[in-house]
Design an enzyme around this catalytic site. Structure first.
Site, PDB file in Angstrom:
ATOM      1  N   ASP A   1      19.620 -25.907 -41.888  1.00  0.00           N
ATOM      2  CA  ASP A   1      19.281 -24.448 -41.961  1.00  0.00           C
ATOM      3  C   ASP A   1      18.113 -24.015 -41.397  1.00  0.00           C
ATOM      4  O   ASP A   1      17.108 -24.800 -41.547  1.00  0.00           O
ATOM      5  CB  ASP A   1      19.451 -23.834 -43.312  1.00  0.00           C
ATOM      6  CG  ASP A   1      18.943 -22.461 -43.583  1.00  0.00           C
ATOM      7  OD1 ASP A   1      19.997 -21.570 -43.206  1.00  0.00           O
ATOM      8  OD2 ASP A   1      17.809 -21.913 -43.929  1.00  0.00           O
TER       9      ASP A   1
ATOM     10  N   HIS B   1      28.999 -17.361 -42.413  1.00  0.00           N
ATOM     11  CA  HIS B   1      28.703 -16.522 -43.482  1.00  0.00           C
ATOM     12  C   HIS B   1      27.495 -15.574 -42.994  1.00  0.00           C
ATOM     13  O   HIS B   1      27.282 -14.740 -43.711  1.00  0.00           O
ATOM     14  CB  HIS B   1      28.046 -17.593 -44.498  1.00  0.00           C
ATOM     15  CG  HIS B   1      26.855 -18.092 -44.324  1.00  0.00           C
ATOM     16  ND1 HIS B   1      26.914 -19.097 -43.449  1.00  0.00           N
ATOM     17  CD2 HIS B   1      25.731 -17.985 -44.697  1.00  0.00           C
ATOM     18  CE1 HIS B   1      25.590 -19.712 -43.297  1.00  0.00           C
ATOM     19  NE2 HIS B   1      24.756 -18.802 -44.056  1.00  0.00           N
ATOM     20  N   ASP B   2      27.023 -15.618 -41.600  1.00  0.00           N
ATOM     21  CA  ASP B   2      25.950 -14.753 -41.188  1.00  0.00           C
ATOM     22  C   ASP B   2      26.741 -13.867 -40.276  1.00  0.00           C
ATOM     23  O   ASP B   2      25.900 -13.017 -39.529  1.00  0.00           O
ATOM     24  CB  ASP B   2      25.113 -15.478 -40.559  1.00  0.00           C
ATOM     25  CG  ASP B   2      23.985 -16.186 -41.544  1.00  0.00           C
ATOM     26  OD1 ASP B   2      23.947 -15.820 -42.726  1.00  0.00           O
ATOM     27  OD2 ASP B   2      23.588 -17.519 -41.119  1.00  0.00           O
TER      28      ASP B   2
ATOM     29  N   GLU C   1      21.139 -25.720 -37.362  1.00  0.00           N
ATOM     30  CA  GLU C   1      21.098 -24.187 -36.785  1.00  0.00           C
ATOM     31  C   GLU C   1      19.991 -24.054 -35.918  1.00  0.00           C
ATOM     32  O   GLU C   1      19.037 -24.105 -36.559  1.00  0.00           O
ATOM     33  CB  GLU C   1      21.219 -23.473 -38.081  1.00  0.00           C
ATOM     34  CG  GLU C   1      21.358 -21.942 -38.061  1.00  0.00           C
ATOM     35  CD  GLU C   1      20.797 -21.123 -38.922  1.00  0.00           C
ATOM     36  OE1 GLU C   1      21.438 -19.930 -38.889  1.00  0.00           O
ATOM     37  OE2 GLU C   1      19.984 -21.470 -39.694  1.00  0.00           O
TER      38      GLU C   1
ATOM     39  N   ASP D   1      24.275 -27.940 -47.723  1.00  0.00           N
ATOM     40  CA  ASP D   1      23.240 -27.230 -46.768  1.00  0.00           C
ATOM     41  C   ASP D   1      21.989 -27.691 -47.105  1.00  0.00           C
ATOM     42  O   ASP D   1      21.485 -27.585 -48.123  1.00  0.00           O
ATOM     43  CB  ASP D   1      23.507 -25.736 -47.048  1.00  0.00           C
ATOM     44  CG  ASP D   1      23.493 -24.839 -45.766  1.00  0.00           C
ATOM     45  OD1 ASP D   1      22.430 -24.805 -44.994  1.00  0.00           O
ATOM     46  OD2 ASP D   1      24.198 -23.948 -45.716  1.00  0.00           O
TER      47      ASP D   1
HETATM   48  C1  NOJ Z   1      20.373 -19.055 -41.830  1.00  0.00           C
HETATM   49  C2  NOJ Z   1      21.350 -19.138 -43.017  1.00  0.00           C
HETATM   50  O1  NOJ Z   1      22.602 -19.228 -42.410  1.00  0.00           O
HETATM   51  C3  NOJ Z   1      21.155 -17.531 -43.683  1.00  0.00           C
HETATM   52  O2  NOJ Z   1      22.228 -17.023 -44.309  1.00  0.00           O
HETATM   53  C4  NOJ Z   1      19.856 -17.475 -44.328  1.00  0.00           C
HETATM   54  O3  NOJ Z   1      19.722 -16.419 -44.755  1.00  0.00           O
HETATM   55  C5  NOJ Z   1      18.555 -18.019 -43.277  1.00  0.00           C
HETATM   56  N1  NOJ Z   1      18.935 -19.111 -42.519  1.00  0.00           N
HETATM   57  C6  NOJ Z   1      17.665 -18.041 -44.264  1.00  0.00           C
HETATM   58  O4  NOJ Z   1      17.578 -19.417 -44.880  1.00  0.00           O
END
Ligand code: NOJ
Length: 571
Positions: free
Chosen positions: A206, A336-337, A263, A99
């Site tokens: 990210d 994971h989000d 992302e 990541d």
């Molecule tokens: C996206 C990530 O997937 C998330 O878990 C994170 O809190 C934020 N970016 C900040 O890095």
């Protein structure tokens, strides 16, 4: 579709290291835990692992706050452990991507520490420091985890009483880097190249569409009871971001045969060409336009978007057609989000038997779309959301903020908890279910976060022997895509939306010169009849969640939640 890139043939699996397997029994998953479970992953058939951040970090946001990009968090292991994982995985033909978190660092990173200690040092300009007016922050923007994006720097008032602030779009322990500063960019490219020469296959990138900020730093119209306004209008997908991304690609990724998955929430489809086209900035991007259909753009859990199957279908079709036009997709159901997909797409009232059928349906629906599929740990077991009875039971910084914001907006504590339970990122962060022993075989110590109690009936040990389990279904899907005579069609074939004149059904086909395969999914809890009469004739069922498929003269009577992929011939 051209076969020129290795990463088109991969099946990716996302690991949240803190919750995968705890090899040293301290309650926290670790790198050696992943190495120990490589047989499981290889047996499942996945070929590419995305591992969420494992770098040194105070873990305010579980590793998305990095304090040293060149070292590993001790709770996860050492650099040697990582080398060992890369080598052992390679023996099983599994590649690793890490990541890359370069929109922000931790406030404990030495650059930020220097910037704070010495306002005259060059590190001040590594971040975004601005003066407020007296003690009013420079803008009224709300951050992704609630509250102002500005944090006051103590003891730096000017002679007129104006305070100094730094910008953080995420938590106050995640100060944003100043990408306008060429020296910062150079330092970041050094980090990227360091890891790429270490033998990893690439990165998940990210929050990369947040790196450019509107330089005017203007207020926005207030949109909440907190008197603030969600920041994204001036911080996400900003014009000019292309210059940074172009340079990032040229200075790093382009020099390697690596894969990058970015992302990029809310990126407009008109810009996909630049991002994933022929000479795009990234190999692929996660498209949240369909994956976050349950959310409104303000990101508030209490402001849920209730959607229909038809709307979901339209979003998936739009996404696939655009991605296919320009490049390559990265379809996914969970990460994971997100919450677990059964709950997200079907609500929280599904019985155990239906949950198995539905997990397989969702599997079929997403796995055979155009792109490299990403499976999130536990999705292949059919794990669902874990309902908590108190806000104290949550670990995630965003979930806590969403709860208190909901209260401020006038919701009762029961309502606030309901919304957080449905959307919380902690739903997918509970430890992995290896077996039905204490702590699901994840650890002999008490896990860092409460287990989802369903581990007693949903776990690897039970599912691996059961040919009707979700896990067995995932293995079959992977085999069909990777190792069957239909592989080329399922990987490179054209995606074609199907209109079966029924708003409870999502159906599409994949076709190449040799085959045409259809994927039909009944989202309804009731039987549905579809007529393929003048379109196709079904020749062979390749995979199904309910074996018995009733077809008479090309009329199919689909059982509740029935889903299958079949080889067809055009009529
Ligand atoms: C996206 C990530 O997937 C998330 O878990 C994170 O809190 C934020 N970016 C900040 O890095």
């Amino acid at each position: 579709m051209s076969k020129n890139k290795w990463w088109k043939r991969e099946v990716a699996y996302q690991i949240y290291p803190k919750s995968f397997y705890d090899s040293n029994n301290d309650g926290i998953g670790d790198i050696n835990g992943i190495t120990r479970k490589l047989d499981y992953l290889s047996d499942l058939g996945v070929t590419l692992l995305w591992i969420c951040p494992i770098f040194k970090s105070p873990m305010d946001d579980n590793g998305y706050d990095i304090s040293d990009y060149y070292d590993i968090a001790p709770e996860f292991g050492t650099l040697e452990d990582l080398d060992n994982l890369i080598n052992e995985a390679k023996k099983k033909n599994i590649k690793i991507i890490l990541d890359l978190v370069i929109n922000h660092t931790s406030d404990e990173h030495e650059w930020f520490q220097e910037a704070l200690k010495n306002p005259e040092s060059k590190y001040r300009d590594y971040y975004i420091f601005k003066r407020g007016k007296k003690d009013v922050p420079p803008t009224n923007w709300r951050g992704h985890f609630g509250g102002s994006v500005w944090e006051k720097v103590e003891g730096e008032k000017d002679k007129d009483g104006n305070e100094m602030y730094y910008l953080h779009l995420f938590s106050k322990k995640q100060p944003d880097l100043n990408w306008e500063n060429p020296e910062v960019r150079k330092e970041l490219y050094k980090i990227v190249n360091f890891w790429l020469t270490k033998g990893i296959a690439g990165f998940r990138v990210d929050a990369i569409n947040s790196i450019k900020k509107d330089q005017r730093y203007l207020d926005l119209p207030v949109d909440g009871e907190d008197g603030l306004a969600f920041n994204i209008k001036y911080t996400l997908n900003q014009p000019g971001i292309e210059e940074f991304l172009d340079e990032l690609r040229n200075e790093t990724f382009k020099k390697y045969d690596c894969v990058t998955v970015a992302e990029t929430p809310l990126l407009e489809y008109e810009r996909y060409d630049k991002f994933i086209g022929e000479n795009g900035f990234f190999s692929m991007i996660f498209d949240f336009n369909y994956a976050e259909i349950d959310m409104k753009d303000d990101g508030a859990y209490f402001n849920r978007n209730d959607f229909t199957v038809k709307e979901l279908r339209e979003k998936i079709f739009d996404s696939q057609l655009i991605i296919q036009k320009y490049g390559w997709g990265a379809p996914f159901l969970e990460n994971h989000d997100s919450p677990r997909s059964i709950d997200k797409y079907f609500g929280d009232n599904i019985n155990d038997e239906d949950a198995v059928t539905i997990s397989k349906l969702l599997g079929n629906l997403f796995f055979f779309l155009q792109g490299t599929p990403f499976i999130y740990q536990g999705q292949e077991l059919g794990i669902n959301n874990f309902k908590r009875t108190s806000i104290e039971d949550f670990d995630d910084i965003a979930s806590k903020d969403q709860y208190y914001r909901a209260l401020k907006e006038g919701f009762s504590s029961e309502e606030a908890l309901y919304y957080v339970n449905r959307r919380s990122r902690d739903n997918t962060r509970t430890p992995f279910h290896w077996d039905s022993s204490e702590n699901g075989g994840f650890s002999r110590a008490i896990p860092w976060i409460k287990m989802n109690e369903s581990y007693k009936k949903v776990n690897v040990e039970m599912e691996i022997e059961d040919k009707n389990s979700v896990l067995s279904h995932y293995k079959k899907m992977i085999e069909l895509r990777q190792k069957s005579k239909y592989s080329d069609c399922l990987i490179y074939g054209e995606f074609v939306p199907l209109d079966l004149k029924n708003d409870e059904i999502i159906a599409y086909s994949r076709k190449d010169n040799n085959y045409e395969l259809i994927c039909i999914n009944n989202f309804s809890s009731k039987s549905q009849e579809v007529d393929l009469k003048d379109k196709f004739s079904v020749k062979e069922i390749l995979i199904a969640n309910i074996e018995d498929i009733q077809i008479k003269e090309n009329r199919i009577n689909l059982k509740p939640y029935q889903s299958f992929v079949a080889k067809v011939e055009k009529l």
